[in-house]
Write a protein that holds these residues in place. Structure first.
Motif, PDB file in Angstrom:
ATOM      1  N   GLN A 107       0.811  -1.210   0.000  1.00  0.00           N
ATOM      2  CA  GLN A 107       0.000   0.000   0.000  1.00  0.00           C
ATOM      3  C   GLN A 107       0.849   1.266   0.000  1.00  0.00           C
ATOM      4  OE1 GLN A 107      -3.017  -1.942   3.155  1.00  0.00           O
ATOM      5  NE2 GLN A 107      -3.654   0.102   2.531  1.00  0.00           N
ATOM      6  N   GLN A 108       2.189   1.124   0.085  1.00  0.00           N
ATOM      7  CA  GLN A 108       3.111   2.249   0.020  1.00  0.00           C
ATOM      8  C   GLN A 108       3.947   2.107  -1.253  1.00  0.00           C
ATOM      9  OE1 GLN A 108       3.254   4.761   2.303  1.00  0.00           O
ATOM     10  NE2 GLN A 108       1.645   3.855   3.575  1.00  0.00           N
ATOM     11  N   LEU A 109       3.731   2.977  -2.216  1.00  0.00           N
ATOM     12  CA  LEU A 109       4.392   2.861  -3.510  1.00  0.00           C
ATOM     13  C   LEU A 109       5.157   4.136  -3.852  1.00  0.00           C
ATOM     14  CD1 LEU A 109       1.506   1.240  -5.626  1.00  0.00           C
ATOM     15  CD2 LEU A 109       3.396   0.070  -4.510  1.00  0.00           C
ATOM     16  N   TYR A 110       6.000   3.994  -4.899  1.00  0.00           N
ATOM     17  CA  TYR A 110       6.674   5.127  -5.515  1.00  0.00           C
ATOM     18  C   TYR A 110       6.267   5.158  -6.988  1.00  0.00           C
ATOM     19  CZ  TYR A 110       9.748   5.789  -1.470  1.00  0.00           C
ATOM     20  OH  TYR A 110      10.241   6.052  -0.219  1.00  0.00           O
ATOM     21  N   PRO A 111       6.429   6.302  -7.673  1.00  0.00           N
ATOM     22  CA  PRO A 111       6.116   6.332  -9.107  1.00  0.00           C
ATOM     23  C   PRO A 111       6.854   5.234  -9.861  1.00  0.00           C
ATOM     24  CG  PRO A 111       6.471   8.551  -8.290  1.00  0.00           C
ATOM     25  CD  PRO A 111       6.822   7.628  -7.161  1.00  0.00           C
ATOM     26  N   ASN A 112       6.153   4.574 -10.779  1.00  0.00           N
ATOM     27  CA  ASN A 112       6.621   3.434 -11.585  1.00  0.00           C
ATOM     28  C   ASN A 112       6.529   2.101 -10.847  1.00  0.00           C
ATOM     29  OD1 ASN A 112       7.156   5.175 -13.629  1.00  0.00           O
ATOM     30  ND2 ASN A 112       9.371   4.943 -13.608  1.00  0.00           N
ATOM     31  N   GLU A 113       6.348   2.117  -9.534  1.00  0.00           N
ATOM     32  CA  GLU A 113       6.285   0.867  -8.778  1.00  0.00           C
ATOM     33  C   GLU A 113       4.873   0.277  -8.860  1.00  0.00           C
ATOM     34  OE1 GLU A 113       7.828  -0.847  -4.444  1.00  0.00           O
ATOM     35  OE2 GLU A 113       7.418   1.290  -4.710  1.00  0.00           O
ATOM     36  N   SER A 114       4.781  -1.052  -8.768  1.00  0.00           N
ATOM     37  CA  SER A 114       3.500  -1.746  -8.900  1.00  0.00           C
ATOM     38  C   SER A 114       3.180  -2.556  -7.650  1.00  0.00           C
ATOM     39  CB  SER A 114       3.509  -2.681 -10.117  1.00  0.00           C
ATOM     40  OG  SER A 114       3.711  -1.967 -11.311  1.00  0.00           O
ATOM     41  N   ALA A 115       1.895  -2.791  -7.456  1.00  0.00           N
ATOM     42  CA  ALA A 115       1.400  -3.665  -6.397  1.00  0.00           C
ATOM     43  C   ALA A 115       0.416  -4.648  -7.016  1.00  0.00           C
ATOM     44  CB  ALA A 115       0.734  -2.861  -5.280  1.00  0.00           C
ATOM     45  N   ILE A 116       0.288  -5.822  -6.411  1.00  0.00           N
ATOM     46  CA  ILE A 116      -0.609  -6.864  -6.923  1.00  0.00           C
ATOM     47  C   ILE A 116      -1.830  -6.960  -6.019  1.00  0.00           C
ATOM     48  CG2 ILE A 116      -0.882  -9.321  -7.383  1.00  0.00           C
ATOM     49  CD1 ILE A 116       0.790  -7.913  -9.434  1.00  0.00           C
ATOM     50  N   LEU A 117      -3.002  -6.804  -6.622  1.00  0.00           N
ATOM     51  CA  LEU A 117      -4.278  -6.972  -5.929  1.00  0.00           C
ATOM     52  C   LEU A 117      -4.811  -8.360  -6.256  1.00  0.00           C
ATOM     53  CD1 LEU A 117      -6.604  -5.578  -4.273  1.00  0.00           C
ATOM     54  CD2 LEU A 117      -7.641  -5.065  -6.497  1.00  0.00           C
ATOM     55  N   SER A 118      -4.994  -9.194  -5.240  1.00  0.00           N
ATOM     56  CA  SER A 118      -5.460 -10.575  -5.420  1.00  0.00           C
ATOM     57  C   SER A 118      -6.902 -10.686  -4.955  1.00  0.00           C
ATOM     58  CB  SER A 118      -4.575 -11.553  -4.643  1.00  0.00           C
ATOM     59  OG  SER A 118      -3.238 -11.473  -5.075  1.00  0.00           O
ATOM     60  N   ILE A 119      -7.737 -11.304  -5.775  1.00  0.00           N
ATOM     61  CA  ILE A 119      -9.162 -11.494  -5.479  1.00  0.00           C
ATOM     62  C   ILE A 119      -9.470 -12.981  -5.542  1.00  0.00           C
ATOM     63  CG2 ILE A 119     -11.516 -10.946  -6.179  1.00  0.00           C
ATOM     64  CD1 ILE A 119     -10.411  -8.425  -7.500  1.00  0.00           C
ATOM     65  N   GLN A 120     -10.133 -13.471  -4.493  1.00  0.00           N
ATOM     66  CA  GLN A 120     -10.521 -14.884  -4.445  1.00  0.00           C
ATOM     67  C   GLN A 120     -12.003 -14.980  -4.067  1.00  0.00           C
ATOM     68  OE1 GLN A 120      -9.548 -17.584  -1.095  1.00  0.00           O
ATOM     69  NE2 GLN A 120      -8.392 -18.790  -2.599  1.00  0.00           N
ATOM     70  N   LEU A 121     -12.794 -15.584  -4.959  1.00  0.00           N
ATOM     71  CA  LEU A 121     -14.218 -15.819  -4.713  1.00  0.00           C
ATOM     72  C   LEU A 121     -14.416 -17.297  -4.427  1.00  0.00           C
ATOM     73  CD1 LEU A 121     -17.206 -14.842  -4.782  1.00  0.00           C
ATOM     74  CD2 LEU A 121     -17.204 -15.414  -7.219  1.00  0.00           C
ATOM     75  N   VAL A 122     -14.979 -17.605  -3.239  1.00  0.00           N
ATOM     76  CA  VAL A 122     -15.196 -18.987  -2.818  1.00  0.00           C
ATOM     77  C   VAL A 122     -16.689 -19.212  -2.653  1.00  0.00           C
ATOM     78  CG1 VAL A 122     -14.678 -20.751  -1.098  1.00  0.00           C
ATOM     79  CG2 VAL A 122     -12.975 -18.991  -1.620  1.00  0.00           C
ATOM     80  N   VAL A 123     -17.236 -20.173  -3.408  1.00  0.00           N
ATOM     81  CA  VAL A 123     -18.643 -20.539  -3.322  1.00  0.00           C
ATOM     82  C   VAL A 123     -18.716 -21.928  -2.691  1.00  0.00           C
ATOM     83  CG1 VAL A 123     -20.788 -20.912  -4.581  1.00  0.00           C
ATOM     84  CG2 VAL A 123     -19.165 -19.164  -5.362  1.00  0.00           C
TER      85      VAL A 123
END
Length: 549
Positions: free
Chosen positions: A144-160
């Motif tokens: 959640q703390q980034l610098y310009p050009n840096e990336s973060a990965i958002l992971s989504i998991q749906l469990v039924v």
């Protein structure tokens, strides 16, 4: 009026009534499987007509306001029993109401015929199902703390935690954020598993968020909506449970580039720079950077550089430029990228280096600055330089000659002379042998009368075999090396053939070491080389053929 006339009139009236338009009026009826249901309980609505109709003749959109509804099913049939023909059209649709109290199914009209409205009493359901017990929407963000050009990965998991076939109208609304670029990492992953002894369906997605400028940004998490079919064990009925689940929201802070940073801007929590070397036979070279590596002119040396950066898109990787000496010919392949674990991307750069002159040559190292986004400080990664001790090239390089080489006319063994002291003596011996051969040929010519002598083919190629073998293997580096040596062996080659050969070499290099997708075939170069060599043999044969006496 007679009795017979009265009877005839009654018969006419009866026949007229039997064929009146009223007897042909459309009969349209609506019915439900239950008129008292629990909240979200599924029941059936059926509409029947005694004519052949189309499925589009009834629009069920008017039910959307008070009911959840399935896709209507429609069927039409014609039956004939004992000569009596009947026609039937039928609609069936599943309904469920989330409202309490009295709700109404309105009247439907087709071709002037109407159904009667139906009142449905909806009562509160007992033991209502909690959708959160059956469906989980897990969302996580690795940084959640980034610098310009840096990336973060958002992971989504749906469990039924139920059969996916029990879901109706499922929809996944992707996350939203303004100010950061967001792209899907892949096409998602879907699989079945067992959780706490219960079969479950799992859907996973990943998104890459990339910062462009400093600021504070709000990420709105994903949302999942559906209707879940649930069986009531007490009543044996089926309930349609509405599902509306929202994922977690995040606040992302992007800090500015430090003013004291120097070099290409590379913000990342982890960066690794490495290299390895291989000789012309693709064998790993055990390099000691405190001692020079011994090689010779024309001998290729491969350098493979790997750059691993965590949290950086391939498009934002630096262009690794190394200034090599002019005495080294360099061929660089296009960088290749691959995805590793932990949001890390690897760039691989392959270079082929060929020394062109003897002596000591230094292949430069590389230093790359980067910003440690976790420790908030500048760091650097480096590669060692390599010194070469380049010896003069021998006439035949170390590349072996394959036994399956194409046949060559009258090959002459190449002899490498290292001591020039015997050269005058050897030249005198060869001259004497040539005179003896000429005398023998002269005598044979006299014995054979006017028969023309055969052409004597003298092979002056020192590197022809190696060049053909390199073409056979499609070895770009060896082709370039031996073709250059062969052209040096034949300065008398006509300019038109030399130009064609240079053109083929240029196309070869373009296909291997540039962005072009053009495919190069070595057979074209071999064809040009053979024509050029044939022209050399014709000229040589004219010079050495004995004149007829």
């Amino acid at each position: 009026m007679t009795m017979q006339s009265i009877r005839s009139l009654i018969l006419i009236l009866f026949i007229g009534l039997s064929y009146s338009p009223l007897s042909f009026a459309l009969n349209l009826q609506a019915s439900v499987s239950k008129n008292k249901v629990a909240q979200n309980e599924v029941f059936q609505l059926r509409i029947v007509a005694d004519e052949r109709l189309s499925s589009d003749d009834i629009n069920f959109d008017v039910l959307d306001q008070d009911f959840y509804l399935s896709r209507p099913s429609f069927g039409s049939s014609i039956n004939s029993i004992n000569g009596k023909r009947t026609t039937r059209s039928e609609w069936n649709i599943s309904l469920a109401s989330n409202k309490l109290g009295m709700v109404k199914i309105p009247s439907f009209e087709v071709n002037g015929a109407q159904t009667q409205p139906i009142a449905i009493q909806v009562v509160k359901a007992q033991d209502a199902v909690d959708p959160s017990e059956l469906i989980d929407l897990n969302v996580s963000l690795d940084n959640q703390q980034l610098y310009p050009n840096e990336s973060a990965i958002l992971s989504i998991q749906l469990v039924v935690k139920s059969s996916a076939s029990r879901l109706r109208n499922p929809r996944i609304f992707p996350p939203k954020i303004d100010g950061l670029s967001m792209e899907s990492v892949d096409n998602g992953n879907q699989y079945n598993t067992v959780i706490d002894g219960v079969s479950a369906s799992v859907v996973e997605y990943q998104f890459r968020l990339t910062a462009d400028k400093p600021g504070t940004y709000q990420l709105q998490g994903p949302r999942f909506t559906a209707n879940l079919m649930d069986d009531d064990p007490r009543s044996g009925s089926t309930r349609l449970v509405p599902v509306d689940i929202r994922g977690k929201d995040f606040t992302i802070t992007v800090e500015g580039k430090p003013s004291n940073y120097s070099g290409v801007w590379l913000p990342t929590p982890q960066l690794t720079l490495g290299q390895n070397w291989q000789d012309s036979n693709n064998n790993a070279v055990d390099v000691r950077y405190d001692q020079p590596y011994s090689t010779q002119v024309g001998e290729s040396l491969s350098r493979e550089i790997t750059l691993d950066i965590q949290g950086l898109n391939p498009e934002r990787f630096p262009d690794l430029k190394i200034d090599y000496p002019n005495s080294v010919r360099v061929y660089s392949e296009k960088p290749q990228f691959e995805k590793l674990d932990n949001n890390t991307t690897r760039m691989t750069l392959k270079q082929v280096l060929i020394p062109q002159a003897p002596g000591a040559v230094t292949l430069p190292g590389l230093t790359l600055n980067w910003w440690d986004s976790q420790e908030r400080e500048q760091r650097s990664a480096s590669l060692n330089a390599l010194t070469l001790d380049v010896a003069s090239a021998t006439s035949i390089n170390a590349a072996p000659v394959a036994p399956s080489l194409p046949s060559v006319d009258n090959p002459v063994e190449t002899v490498t002379i290292k001591d020039a002291g015997w050269w005058p003596t050897l030249s005198a011996i060869l001259a004497v042998l040539w005179l003896v051969t000429a005398a023998i040929a002269f005598r044979l010519g006299r014995h054979r009368g006017s028969k023309a002598p055969n052409k004597t083919e003298i092979d002056v190629d020192n590197h022809w075999d190696q060049l053909l073998y390199a073409c056979q293997r499609n070895d770009v580096i060896q082709i370039q090396h031996y073709c250059s040596l062969w052209l040096q062996d034949h300065p008398e080659l006509l300019s038109q053939y030399r130009a064609e050969i240079e053109q083929q070499l240029s196309e070869m290099n373009q296909s291997q070491f540039s962005e072009s997708d053009k495919v190069w075939q070595s057979r074209h170069l071999v064809s040009v080389l053979k024509k050029a060599r044939k022209s050399l043999k014709k000229e040589t044969a004219k010079d050495v053929t004995l004149a007829k006496l």
